[in-house]
Design an enzyme around this catalytic site. Structure first.
Site, PDB file in Angstrom:
ATOM      1  N   GLY A 153      11.460  11.724   5.644  1.00 43.53           N
ATOM      2  CA  GLY A 153      10.285  11.587   4.763  1.00 43.53           C
ATOM      3  C   GLY A 153       9.244  10.606   5.269  1.00 43.53           C
ATOM      4  O   GLY A 153       8.530   9.980   4.477  1.00 43.53           O
ATOM      5  N   HIS A 154       9.145  10.476   6.599  1.00 48.07           N
ATOM      6  CA  HIS A 154       8.293   9.464   7.239  1.00 48.07           C
ATOM      7  C   HIS A 154       6.815   9.625   6.875  1.00 48.07           C
ATOM      8  O   HIS A 154       6.185  10.624   7.253  1.00 48.07           O
ATOM      9  CB  HIS A 154       8.480   9.603   8.754  1.00 48.07           C
ATOM     10  N   LYS A 162       8.745  -0.089  -5.618  1.00 47.43           N
ATOM     11  CA  LYS A 162       7.573  -0.974  -5.734  1.00 47.43           C
ATOM     12  C   LYS A 162       6.550  -0.376  -6.715  1.00 47.43           C
ATOM     13  O   LYS A 162       5.942  -1.087  -7.503  1.00 47.43           O
ATOM     14  CB  LYS A 162       6.923  -1.206  -4.367  1.00 47.43           C
ATOM     15  N   ASP A 179       0.828  -1.218   0.000  1.00 50.65           N
ATOM     16  CA  ASP A 179       0.000   0.000   0.000  1.00 50.65           C
ATOM     17  C   ASP A 179       0.861   1.268   0.000  1.00 50.65           C
ATOM     18  O   ASP A 179       0.355   2.366  -0.239  1.00 50.65           O
ATOM     19  CB  ASP A 179      -0.961   0.008   1.201  1.00 50.65           C
TER      20      ASP A 179
HETATM   21  P1  NAD Z   1      11.369 -10.048   3.158  1.00 52.21           P
HETATM   22  O1  NAD Z   1      12.407  -8.982   3.095  1.00 52.21           O
HETATM   23  O2  NAD Z   1      11.103 -10.737   4.447  1.00 52.21           O
HETATM   24  O3  NAD Z   1      11.716 -11.201   2.107  1.00 52.21           O
HETATM   25  C1  NAD Z   1      12.144 -10.937   0.805  1.00 52.21           C
HETATM   26  C2  NAD Z   1      12.657 -12.231   0.189  1.00 52.21           C
HETATM   27  O4  NAD Z   1      13.105 -11.926  -1.150  1.00 52.21           O
HETATM   28  C3  NAD Z   1      13.851 -12.836   0.940  1.00 52.21           C
HETATM   29  O5  NAD Z   1      13.693 -14.238   1.043  1.00 52.21           O
HETATM   30  C4  NAD Z   1      15.036 -12.494   0.027  1.00 52.21           C
HETATM   31  O6  NAD Z   1      16.094 -13.448   0.118  1.00 52.21           O
HETATM   32  C5  NAD Z   1      14.392 -12.503  -1.350  1.00 52.21           C
HETATM   33  N1  NAD Z   1      15.139 -11.670  -2.302  1.00 52.21           N
HETATM   34  C6  NAD Z   1      15.579 -10.393  -2.119  1.00 52.21           C
HETATM   35  N2  NAD Z   1      16.263  -9.986  -3.202  1.00 52.21           N
HETATM   36  C7  NAD Z   1      16.225 -11.013  -4.096  1.00 52.21           C
HETATM   37  C8  NAD Z   1      16.737 -11.198  -5.419  1.00 52.21           C
HETATM   38  N3  NAD Z   1      17.453 -10.230  -6.010  1.00 52.21           N
HETATM   39  N4  NAD Z   1      16.512 -12.368  -6.042  1.00 52.21           N
HETATM   40  C9  NAD Z   1      15.799 -13.359  -5.443  1.00 52.21           C
HETATM   41  N5  NAD Z   1      15.314 -13.248  -4.182  1.00 52.21           N
HETATM   42  C10 NAD Z   1      15.521 -12.089  -3.528  1.00 52.21           C
HETATM   43  O7  NAD Z   1      10.056  -9.386   2.562  1.00 52.21           O
HETATM   44  P2  NAD Z   1       8.529  -9.585   2.964  1.00 52.21           P
HETATM   45  O8  NAD Z   1       8.216  -8.679   4.080  1.00 52.21           O
HETATM   46  O9  NAD Z   1       8.249 -11.036   3.094  1.00 52.21           O
HETATM   47  O10 NAD Z   1       7.808  -9.015   1.664  1.00 52.21           O
HETATM   48  C11 NAD Z   1       7.511  -9.858   0.556  1.00 52.21           C
HETATM   49  C12 NAD Z   1       6.827  -9.056  -0.517  1.00 52.21           C
HETATM   50  O11 NAD Z   1       5.617  -8.507  -0.011  1.00 52.21           O
HETATM   51  C13 NAD Z   1       7.653  -7.876  -1.029  1.00 52.21           C
HETATM   52  O12 NAD Z   1       7.455  -7.765  -2.411  1.00 52.21           O
HETATM   53  C14 NAD Z   1       7.070  -6.672  -0.293  1.00 52.21           C
HETATM   54  O13 NAD Z   1       7.225  -5.501  -1.057  1.00 52.21           O
HETATM   55  C15 NAD Z   1       5.621  -7.093  -0.180  1.00 52.21           C
HETATM   56  N6  NAD Z   1       4.894  -6.526   0.968  1.00 52.21           N
HETATM   57  C16 NAD Z   1       5.404  -6.607   2.230  1.00 52.21           C
HETATM   58  C17 NAD Z   1       4.683  -6.109   3.308  1.00 52.21           C
HETATM   59  C18 NAD Z   1       5.192  -6.216   4.727  1.00 52.21           C
HETATM   60  O14 NAD Z   1       4.566  -5.672   5.635  1.00 52.21           O
HETATM   61  N7  NAD Z   1       6.285  -6.914   4.998  1.00 52.21           N
HETATM   62  C19 NAD Z   1       3.433  -5.519   3.086  1.00 52.21           C
HETATM   63  C20 NAD Z   1       2.929  -5.460   1.778  1.00 52.21           C
HETATM   64  C21 NAD Z   1       3.670  -5.975   0.735  1.00 52.21           C
HETATM   65  P1  TYD Z   2       8.370  -0.732   9.600  1.00 52.18           P
HETATM   66  O1  TYD Z   2       8.096  -1.955  10.406  1.00 52.18           O
HETATM   67  O2  TYD Z   2       9.779  -0.451   9.182  1.00 52.18           O
HETATM   68  O3  TYD Z   2       7.386  -0.764   8.342  1.00 52.18           O
HETATM   69  P2  TYD Z   2       7.062   0.409   7.249  1.00 52.18           P
HETATM   70  O4  TYD Z   2       8.088   1.453   7.328  1.00 52.18           O
HETATM   71  O5  TYD Z   2       7.125  -0.353   5.954  1.00 52.18           O
HETATM   72  O6  TYD Z   2       5.682   0.891   7.571  1.00 52.18           O
HETATM   73  O7  TYD Z   2       7.874   0.518  10.427  1.00 52.18           O
HETATM   74  C1  TYD Z   2       6.530   0.617  10.900  1.00 52.18           C
HETATM   75  C2  TYD Z   2       6.377   1.961  11.569  1.00 52.18           C
HETATM   76  O8  TYD Z   2       7.181   1.981  12.773  1.00 52.18           O
HETATM   77  C3  TYD Z   2       6.864   3.115  10.733  1.00 52.18           C
HETATM   78  O9  TYD Z   2       6.015   4.235  10.973  1.00 52.18           O
HETATM   79  C4  TYD Z   2       8.253   3.407  11.267  1.00 52.18           C
HETATM   80  C5  TYD Z   2       8.142   3.035  12.717  1.00 52.18           C
HETATM   81  N1  TYD Z   2       9.378   2.497  13.352  1.00 52.18           N
HETATM   82  C6  TYD Z   2       9.835   3.021  14.549  1.00 52.18           C
HETATM   83  O10 TYD Z   2       9.246   3.966  15.121  1.00 52.18           O
HETATM   84  N2  TYD Z   2      10.956   2.486  15.132  1.00 52.18           N
HETATM   85  C7  TYD Z   2      11.639   1.465  14.548  1.00 52.18           C
HETATM   86  O11 TYD Z   2      12.674   1.025  15.083  1.00 52.18           O
HETATM   87  C8  TYD Z   2      11.150   0.924  13.300  1.00 52.18           C
HETATM   88  C9  TYD Z   2      11.877  -0.199  12.611  1.00 52.18           C
HETATM   89  C10 TYD Z   2      10.001   1.476  12.750  1.00 52.18           C
END
Ligand code: NAD
Ligand code: TYD
Length: 356
Positions: A297-298, A168, A140
């Site tokens: 840029g939070h 993204k 998002d």
């Molecule tokens: P993550 O960082 O935990 O995992 C990313 C995975 O991608 C890892 O296993 C890493 O080894 C692999 N990877 C990274 N670079 C690579 C490359 N060049 N080639 C092959 N593999 C590679 O990420 P996540 O939190 O599990 O997120 C997964 C997807 O979901 C991402 O596309 C992210 O943008 C999206 N997403 C994440 C969140 C969230 O809250 N974490 C929310 C919405 C969408």
């Molecule tokens: P994060 O888990 O990094 O996810 P995203 O930036 O993708 O939303 O951060 C979630 C929120 O928490 C974000 O507003 C930044 C804040 N944050 C802190 O205040 N302290 C921290 O140590 C981290 C990692 C994030």
């Protein structure tokens, strides 16, 4: 859509990817699941120890930014469908060093799109392409920051603010361009913040659980008033399953559980729950809260309107936030070995033991 036999899941060793791989391997024994992952710091095969050895699960170590490597994987596997999660995913890292985000998130996605286009066009007449699916998992954060109220809809204009979200957003545009130009069958979902087991302890929730456990400072950026919309990771994986099977080609689906929280309130709640679990006096862990310099840029607020996926496809989150947090805390408290391995880099040893 016909039953897809071979599904290539990228980023399956990461946080969300490992839950998606586990769900597909266990729920669909008729599918062959190929997990393509580079195993960066965020990818850990220990996340999938419970399905290792299952006959419909295969692991391939490759870098999606490497065009030749991607072509080779497609030639060998000949996937019927792709679920693309591999990415650099941490905003703070993208601020410090955006380059890897451009290579993996943008170039890597384009390499996968090209490989899918070439394979599927070579195999079939162009009008037969709908047997296939390229499912791109996005965030998002591409919509920017909701500073003046409202919700992110699928029609909200893109306005990415961080290097991560810009990369993204760019990949989402390329996915749509390949659909529009080459008729590649695609679907995109944009999800809110995930939490749950196997999340690398650099993100807010696992970082705080880890630091509360070890009585280390809990860094809150700025005043802690930024708002995120949280979803339990297994519910995201369930939504991906539903969208993969029932989503309409060319469509976008926003995923979220209508669950907005200020960062400071989440951290306080974690402290309260963990004081009880760790037999500490009430209020003890809150003393660890430390306000630090704000993120550059939070983004102030994210909030997803998930009505489309809920009403058109019937998906609903299964857990309330407090329940999900309890489960997550319990998981981290009983998986200290995993936590030590990922923070010390020891998880690479597991890969070498399994795959040489
Ligand atoms: P993550 O960082 O935990 O995992 C990313 C995975 O991608 C890892 O296993 C890493 O080894 C692999 N990877 C990274 N670079 C690579 C490359 N060049 N080639 C092959 N593999 C590679 O990420 P996540 O939190 O599990 O997120 C997964 C997807 O979901 C991402 O596309 C992210 O943008 C999206 N997403 C994440 C969140 C969230 O809250 N974490 C929310 C919405 C969408
Ligand atoms: P994060 O888990 O990094 O996810 P995203 O930036 O993708 O939303 O951060 C979630 C929120 O928490 C974000 O507003 C930044 C804040 N944050 C802190 O205040 N302290 C921290 O140590 C981290 C990692 C994030």
């Amino acid at each position: 859509m016909e039953v897809a036999k071979k599904i290539l899941i990228t980023g399956g060793a990461g946080f969300i990817g490992s839950h998606v791989v586990r769900l597909f391997v266990n729920k669909y024994p008729q599918y062959q699941i190929f997990n393509l992952d580079k195993l960066t710091y965020a990818g850990n095969l220990e996340n999938l120890m419970d399905i290792e050895g299952q006959s419909n699960y295969h692991f391939i170590r490759a870098d999606i930014a490497d065009e030749q490597a991607v072509k080779q994987v497609f030639a060998e596997v000949q996937p019927d469908a792709v679920i693309h999660l591999a990415a650099e995913s941490h905003v703070d890292r993208s601020i410090k060093d955006p380059t890897a985000f451009i290579y993996t998130n943008i170039i890597g996605t384009v390499n996968l799109l090209n490989a899918a286009k070439d394979l599927w066009k070579a195999e079939h007449r162009p009008d037969d392409l709908d047997k296939h699916l390229f499912y791109h998992i996005s965030t998002d954060e591409v919509y920017g920051s909701l500073d003046n109220g409202g919700f992110f809809l699928e029609t909200t204009p893109y306005d990415p603010q961080s290097p991560y979200s810009a990369s993204k957003a760019s990949s989402d545009h390329f996915v749509r361009a390949w659909h529009n130009t080459y008729k590649l069958p695609v679907v995109i979902s944009n999800c809110s913040n995930n939490y749950g087991p196997y999340q690398f302890p650099e993100k807010l929730i696992p970082l705080c659980i880890h630091n509360i456990t070890h009585e280390k400072p809990l860094p809150i950026y700025g005043k802690g008033e930024n708002i995120r919309d949280w979803l339990y990771v297994v519910d995201h994986a369930r939504a991906i399953d539903v969208i993969y099977h029932q989503g309409k080609t060319g469509e976008t689906y926003n995923i979220g559980g209508f669950n907005e929280w200020k960062n400071i309130d989440i951290v306080r709640l974690l402290c309260q729950i963990m004081d009880k679990k760790l037999n500490r006096a009430a209020g003890e862990s809150e003393k660890l809260i430390t306000f630090v310099k704000d993120r550059a840029g939070h983004d102030l607020r994210y909030a997803i309107d998930a009505n489309k996926v809920m009403h058109e496809l019937g998906w609903q989150p299964s857990l309330q936030f407090e329940e999900g947090l309890e489960k997550t805390i319990d998981w981290y408290l009983s998986n200290e070995v995993w936590l030590n391995n990922v923070t010390s880099g020891n998880y690479q040893k597991y890969y070498e033991e399994q795959y040489g």
